[in-house]
Design a protein around this motif. Structure first.
Motif, PDB file in Angstrom:
ATOM      1  N   THR A  80       0.846  -1.190   0.000  1.00 21.41           N
ATOM      2  CA  THR A  80       0.000   0.000   0.000  1.00 21.41           C
ATOM      3  C   THR A  80       0.875   1.230   0.000  1.00 21.41           C
ATOM      4  O   THR A  80       2.039   1.192   0.387  1.00 21.41           O
ATOM      5  CB  THR A  80      -0.903   0.022   1.238  1.00 21.41           C
ATOM      6  OG1 THR A  80      -0.077   0.033   2.403  1.00 21.41           O
ATOM      7  CG2 THR A  80      -1.813  -1.207   1.281  1.00 21.41           C
ATOM      8  N   ARG A  82       0.357   3.835   1.885  1.00 27.88           N
ATOM      9  CA  ARG A  82       0.421   4.416   3.215  1.00 27.88           C
ATOM     10  C   ARG A  82       1.135   3.465   4.168  1.00 27.88           C
ATOM     11  O   ARG A  82       0.754   2.328   4.324  1.00 27.88           O
ATOM     12  CB  ARG A  82      -0.992   4.684   3.729  1.00 27.88           C
ATOM     13  CG  ARG A  82      -1.001   5.610   4.948  1.00 27.88           C
ATOM     14  CD  ARG A  82      -2.405   6.088   5.198  1.00 27.88           C
ATOM     15  NE  ARG A  82      -2.396   7.183   6.154  1.00 27.88           N
ATOM     16  CZ  ARG A  82      -3.464   7.870   6.495  1.00 27.88           C
ATOM     17  NH1 ARG A  82      -4.622   7.588   5.933  1.00 27.88           N
ATOM     18  NH2 ARG A  82      -3.395   8.852   7.376  1.00 27.88           N
ATOM     19  N   SER A  84       2.118   1.830   7.610  1.00 27.64           N
ATOM     20  CA  SER A  84       1.474   1.637   8.905  1.00 27.64           C
ATOM     21  C   SER A  84       2.116   0.466   9.601  1.00 27.64           C
ATOM     22  O   SER A  84       2.774  -0.366   8.989  1.00 27.64           O
ATOM     23  CB  SER A  84      -0.028   1.385   8.729  1.00 27.64           C
ATOM     24  OG  SER A  84      -0.243   0.197   7.986  1.00 27.64           O
ATOM     25  N   THR A  86       1.573  -2.132  13.339  1.00 31.94           N
ATOM     26  CA  THR A  86       0.882  -2.462  14.571  1.00 31.94           C
ATOM     27  C   THR A  86       1.849  -3.196  15.475  1.00 31.94           C
ATOM     28  O   THR A  86       2.741  -3.900  15.002  1.00 31.94           O
ATOM     29  CB  THR A  86      -0.368  -3.319  14.300  1.00 31.94           C
ATOM     30  OG1 THR A  86      -1.031  -3.563  15.546  1.00 31.94           O
ATOM     31  CG2 THR A  86      -0.016  -4.640  13.657  1.00 31.94           C
ATOM     32  N   THR A 121      -1.408   8.671  15.762  1.00 37.97           N
ATOM     33  CA  THR A 121      -2.797   8.415  15.398  1.00 37.97           C
ATOM     34  C   THR A 121      -2.931   7.196  14.493  1.00 37.97           C
ATOM     35  O   THR A 121      -2.002   6.822  13.775  1.00 37.97           O
ATOM     36  CB  THR A 121      -3.398   9.631  14.677  1.00 37.97           C
ATOM     37  OG1 THR A 121      -2.621   9.920  13.503  1.00 37.97           O
ATOM     38  CG2 THR A 121      -3.380  10.858  15.577  1.00 37.97           C
ATOM     39  N   SER A 122      -4.108   6.606  14.538  1.00 38.98           N
ATOM     40  CA  SER A 122      -4.437   5.490  13.649  1.00 38.98           C
ATOM     41  C   SER A 122      -5.070   6.048  12.384  1.00 38.98           C
ATOM     42  O   SER A 122      -5.265   7.259  12.232  1.00 38.98           O
ATOM     43  CB  SER A 122      -5.402   4.531  14.346  1.00 38.98           C
ATOM     44  OG  SER A 122      -6.602   5.204  14.683  1.00 38.98           O
ATOM     45  N   GLU A 123      -5.419   5.158  11.465  1.00 37.94           N
ATOM     46  CA  GLU A 123      -5.949   5.590  10.175  1.00 37.94           C
ATOM     47  C   GLU A 123      -7.258   6.348  10.317  1.00 37.94           C
ATOM     48  O   GLU A 123      -7.559   7.238   9.523  1.00 37.94           O
ATOM     49  CB  GLU A 123      -6.138   4.383   9.255  1.00 37.94           C
ATOM     50  CG  GLU A 123      -6.405   4.762   7.805  1.00 37.94           C
ATOM     51  CD  GLU A 123      -6.253   3.580   6.874  1.00 37.94           C
ATOM     52  OE1 GLU A 123      -6.291   3.795   5.659  1.00 37.94           O
ATOM     53  OE2 GLU A 123      -6.084   2.449   7.368  1.00 37.94           O
ATOM     54  N   ASP A 124      -8.055   6.035  11.351  1.00 36.21           N
ATOM     55  CA  ASP A 124      -9.320   6.736  11.537  1.00 36.21           C
ATOM     56  C   ASP A 124      -9.171   7.993  12.388  1.00 36.21           C
ATOM     57  O   ASP A 124     -10.158   8.628  12.762  1.00 36.21           O
ATOM     58  CB  ASP A 124     -10.368   5.811  12.160  1.00 36.21           C
ATOM     59  CG  ASP A 124      -9.960   5.325  13.549  1.00 36.21           C
ATOM     60  OD1 ASP A 124      -8.881   5.734  14.038  1.00 36.21           O
ATOM     61  OD2 ASP A 124     -10.707   4.527  14.140  1.00 36.21           O
ATOM     62  N   ARG A 159      -3.191  -0.038  13.993  1.00 39.74           N
ATOM     63  CA  ARG A 159      -2.087   0.421  13.151  1.00 39.74           C
ATOM     64  C   ARG A 159      -1.928   1.937  13.235  1.00 39.74           C
ATOM     65  O   ARG A 159      -2.896   2.680  13.110  1.00 39.74           O
ATOM     66  CB  ARG A 159      -2.324   0.018  11.696  1.00 39.74           C
ATOM     67  CG  ARG A 159      -2.247  -1.482  11.469  1.00 39.74           C
ATOM     68  CD  ARG A 159      -2.509  -1.824  10.004  1.00 39.74           C
ATOM     69  NE  ARG A 159      -2.430  -3.250   9.778  1.00 39.74           N
ATOM     70  CZ  ARG A 159      -1.310  -3.899   9.507  1.00 39.74           C
ATOM     71  NH1 ARG A 159      -0.179  -3.241   9.424  1.00 39.74           N
ATOM     72  NH2 ARG A 159      -1.319  -5.202   9.328  1.00 39.74           N
ATOM     73  N   THR A 161      -0.650   5.329  11.672  1.00 42.53           N
ATOM     74  CA  THR A 161      -0.413   5.850  10.321  1.00 42.53           C
ATOM     75  C   THR A 161      -0.027   7.317  10.304  1.00 42.53           C
ATOM     76  O   THR A 161       0.274   7.862   9.240  1.00 42.53           O
ATOM     77  CB  THR A 161      -1.675   5.672   9.454  1.00 42.53           C
ATOM     78  OG1 THR A 161      -2.762   6.388  10.066  1.00 42.53           O
ATOM     79  CG2 THR A 161      -2.049   4.205   9.316  1.00 42.53           C
ATOM     80  N   GLY A 162      -0.039   7.992  11.451  1.00 41.24           N
ATOM     81  CA  GLY A 162       0.267   9.416  11.442  1.00 41.24           C
ATOM     82  C   GLY A 162       0.645   9.928  12.816  1.00 41.24           C
ATOM     83  O   GLY A 162       0.631   9.204  13.808  1.00 41.24           O
TER      84      GLY A 162
END
Length: 323
Positions: A80, A82, A84, A86, A121-124, A159, A161-162
């Motif tokens: 992918t 992006r 990430s 975990t 932060t996570s993806e959401d 995960r 991602t930011g």
């Protein structure tokens, strides 16, 4: 395994000369290439230990995240764009291996000490932990850079991602809390603890340490001033001597007594308030300026004292810490 064959006289039919020389040259070339690979370099086709991804962060109050570093997890069959990771994919001795780089620019006119808090932060967009860093004595117009590590994370952490700047505090360098392990020229060090909160009651401890070489005397209450975002005094807040108008359950809230601290000794006091909101405009003080006593050097703390609409804060007297 290569076996040595018995020597036989060469004839044009049994050993063509040019093909043999070509084969020998290819073999030597391959061996030379294997012997010159740099020690510690990753093998061709293998992933590096971590991946650093630039972040376009608008930032906050002069601080912004510039990149996110994530350790490479086990290969994914579907790459992918992006990055990430975990925590349950890693084995890094308790450390997640995740970090975020930041930069802080002082656009003001005085030298400041910054405390910046980053949130991973996570993806959401959910917060998955964070960390805090302090940059001291940042002159006007200067930009400083550093990084914050996420540290150990639970195996169930989603995960990451930011990363983003969640909080920035800036105090005048001359009023900043002493760095750990150092002693101010005054010979005394003033600090705060993380505080306690229950049912709307807030209690933050003040600590006074004699780190100098002479006795230090205090009598009565710390001198406290609440400040707004611009580090200007907040009006219409009552600073009470004692906490009995707020609660009766605070240890050490008795009559003030003279306290003499010998080198190495400490004293404590408490800031006490309630976060209740009724009629009126809630008040939150982002900063508190504290003096051990009248005339002492001030120390400014980013405390976020959320008074609600109560308009009052109690201060207990200094009491020597039991050794």
């Amino acid at each position: 395994m290569h076996r040595r064959t018995p020597f036989r006289p060469a004839t044009p039919r049994t050993l063509p000369l040019l093909p043999a020389l070509a084969a020998t040259t290819l073999l030597l070339t391959a061996l030379t290439a294997c012997g010159t690979e740099e020690a510690g370099a990753p093998a061709k086709g293998s992933a590096s230990a971590s991946t650093r991804t630039p972040i376009d962060d608008p930032g906050k109050d002069g601080a912004r995240v510039t990149s996110l570093t994530l350790p490479n997890a086990s290969p994914s069959p579907t790459p992918t764009r992006r990055h990430s990771v975990t925590a349950d994919h890693l084995d890094l001795g308790g450390d997640s291996g995740i970090s975020a780089a930041y930069e802080i620019t002082n656009s003001g006119t005085e030298t400041l000490t910054y405390t910046v808090t980053l949130t991973f932060t996570s993806e959401d967009g959910g917060a998955m932990g964070g960390g805090t860093a302090t940059e001291r004595d940042v002159a006007p117009g200067k930009t400083v850079r550093g990084s914050v590590r996420a540290g150990a994370l639970p195996p169930t952490t989603p995960r990451i991602t930011g990363a983003e700047v969640s909080e920035v505090a800036a105090v005048p360098a001359a009023e900043a809390q002493a760095a750990p392990g150092t002693c101010p020229s005054s010979g005394v060090r003033v600090g705060t603890d993380k505080g306690d909160a229950a049912m709307g009651l807030r209690v933050v401890g003040l600590h006074l340490d004699n780190c100098g070489t002479r006795d230090y005397q205090v009598e009565g209450y710390p001198v406290l001033q609440l400040l707004d975002d611009s580090r200007e005094p907040i009006e219409n807040v009552a600073i009470l001597r004692g906490s009995r108008e707020i609660t009766t359950g605070i240890t050490g809230d008795g009559p003030p007594r003279p306290v003499t601290l010998k080198p190495g000794e400490s004293a404590t006091a408490s800031l006490v308030w309630r976060n209740l909101t009724e009629m009126g405009t809630p008040v939150t003080a982002p900063y508190a300026r504290v003096r051990a006593k009248a005339g002492a050097a001030p120390v400014m703390f980013p405390e976020h004292i959320d008074l609600g609409t109560t308009g009052k804060l109690g201060v207990t007297p200094w009491a020597k810490t039991a050794r």
